[in-house]
Scaffold this motif. Structure first.
Motif, PDB file in Angstrom:
ATOM      1  N   LYS A 107      -9.148   2.694   6.101  1.00 13.85           N
ATOM      2  CA  LYS A 107      -7.763   2.229   6.151  1.00 13.85           C
ATOM      3  C   LYS A 107      -6.943   2.813   5.010  1.00 13.85           C
ATOM      4  N   TYR A 108      -7.438   2.662   3.794  1.00 14.73           N
ATOM      5  CA  TYR A 108      -6.676   3.130   2.637  1.00 14.73           C
ATOM      6  C   TYR A 108      -6.609   4.651   2.571  1.00 14.73           C
ATOM      7  N   ASN A 122      -8.708   2.348  -3.987  1.00 14.02           N
ATOM      8  CA  ASN A 122      -8.369   0.990  -3.526  1.00 14.02           C
ATOM      9  C   ASN A 122      -9.658   0.195  -3.421  1.00 14.02           C
ATOM     10  N   SER A 133     -12.350  -0.730   5.095  1.00 12.31           N
ATOM     11  CA  SER A 133     -11.339  -0.685   4.037  1.00 12.31           C
ATOM     12  C   SER A 133     -11.151   0.735   3.526  1.00 12.31           C
ATOM     13  N   TYR A 135      -7.885  11.256  -4.865  1.00  7.79           N
ATOM     14  CA  TYR A 135      -8.098   9.934  -4.273  1.00  7.79           C
ATOM     15  C   TYR A 135      -9.588   9.719  -4.076  1.00  7.79           C
ATOM     16  N   GLU A 157      -3.846   6.045   4.620  1.00  9.90           N
ATOM     17  CA  GLU A 157      -2.505   5.780   4.107  1.00  9.90           C
ATOM     18  C   GLU A 157      -2.084   6.743   2.994  1.00  9.90           C
ATOM     19  N   GLN A 158      -2.977   7.635   2.588  1.00 10.18           N
ATOM     20  CA  GLN A 158      -2.654   8.562   1.512  1.00 10.18           C
ATOM     21  C   GLN A 158      -1.834   9.749   2.018  1.00 10.18           C
TER      22      GLN A 158
END
Length: 285
Positions: free
Chosen positions: A231-232, A215, A228, A246, A235-236
């Motif tokens: 955060k991302y 991301n 950031s 990732y 969410e995985q």
């Protein structure tokens, strides 16, 4: 002139403020995390040192580099500072422990970063093969993508297959649950991301874009990028069920509205905080 100067002054203040926030976070939370006490004496063979029969693919934190093949890009002292993200060759990066390579190409088979070209993709392939010939159990994720705004190299899948065929690990969701020993003697997970051509077919020698996700946000502000990333990442899917790799990139990007556009100068704003932990996220991963 006045408004523009004021804007740049505010931007410099924002950069300095965010660096101070990151430094404070590092002091408060430290850099400890599971496995941080492991320091391989032989980085060239660190996977071998962790026992390939017990090391599962989905348990590995894969160190990698951003815009990996840019050590000789552009003209030294002229265009190179605007595009060079790495100073070591692909071979030397692998010897130092990197196992994920981010390679950008254009229609003539040259590696590039934006509009600036460097050597041919053959140089990358040769370095990877040299490294693998000198090791026994190291696995490399080789991501090759057509650079934004560029055209795909013609017959590129055929080229890759001819040059890496015996080393390629075929696309297979069950890979993530396997150990390195179960995958050997295959050594390369090749993710190919074309821009004009169709995505690669399931079950073939190449992995499609959905198997290496990230991301990316385009910012030169270090704390903004750090937050950031967290955060991302939070969410995985959990690693036990995740069927893709990732990527979290510890880098910020020169922005056109800021007069400081040299890659190294900007990226140094965040490089020293790659191991910093955010206390509020400690139980997420």
């Amino acid at each position: 002139m006045g408004p523009n100067w004021s804007k740049q002054t505010e931007r410099r203040k924002a950069v300095n403020s965010e660096r101070k926030k990151l430094q404070k976070l590092k002091e408060e939370c430290g850099c400890d995390y599971p496995g941080c006490d492991i320091h391989p004496t032989d980085r060239k063979n660190w996977m071998s040192g962790l026992d390939p029969a017990k090391l599962h693919i989905n348990k590995i934190v894969w160190p990698g580099t951003h815009d990996s093949a840019t050590d000789k890009i552009g003209i030294m002292g002229i265009t190179r500072p605007f595009a060079q993200c790495q100073s070591l060759s692909i071979y030397k990066q692998l010897v130092h422990g990197a196992r994920v390579l981010d390679i950008r190409v254009e229609k003539n088979g040259k590696v590039c970063h934006g509009v600036i070209n460097t050597y041919a993709i053959n140089v990358v392939i040769d370095d990877v093969k040299k490294f693998l010939s000198e090791t026994e159990s190291e696995i490399v994720i080789l991501e090759i993508r057509t650079e934004f705004g560029r055209k795909d190299p013609p017959s590129f899948e055929k080229f890759l297959l001819e040059n890496l065929g015996e080393l390629l690990i075929y696309q297979d969701d069950s890979l993530f649950e396997k150990t390195i020993a179960e995958i050997l003697p295959k050594r390369v997970i090749c993710v190919w991301k074309p821009r004009d051509s169709p995505e690669v077919k399931p079950g073939g020698p190449f992995w499609s874009s959905g198997y290496l996700k990230d991301n990316w946000i385009n910012t030169d502000l270090p704390m903004t990028k750090f937050e950031s990333n967290l955060k991302y990442l939070s969410e995985q899917e959990p690693v036990d069920t995740r069927k893709y790799f990732y990527r979290v990139e510890n880098t910020v990007t020169p922005c056109p509205d800021n007069p400081i556009v040299y890659v190294k100068t900007v990226t140094n704003r965040i490089h020293g905080y790659g191991r910093t932990g955010d206390c509020s996220y400690r139980n997420v991963f």
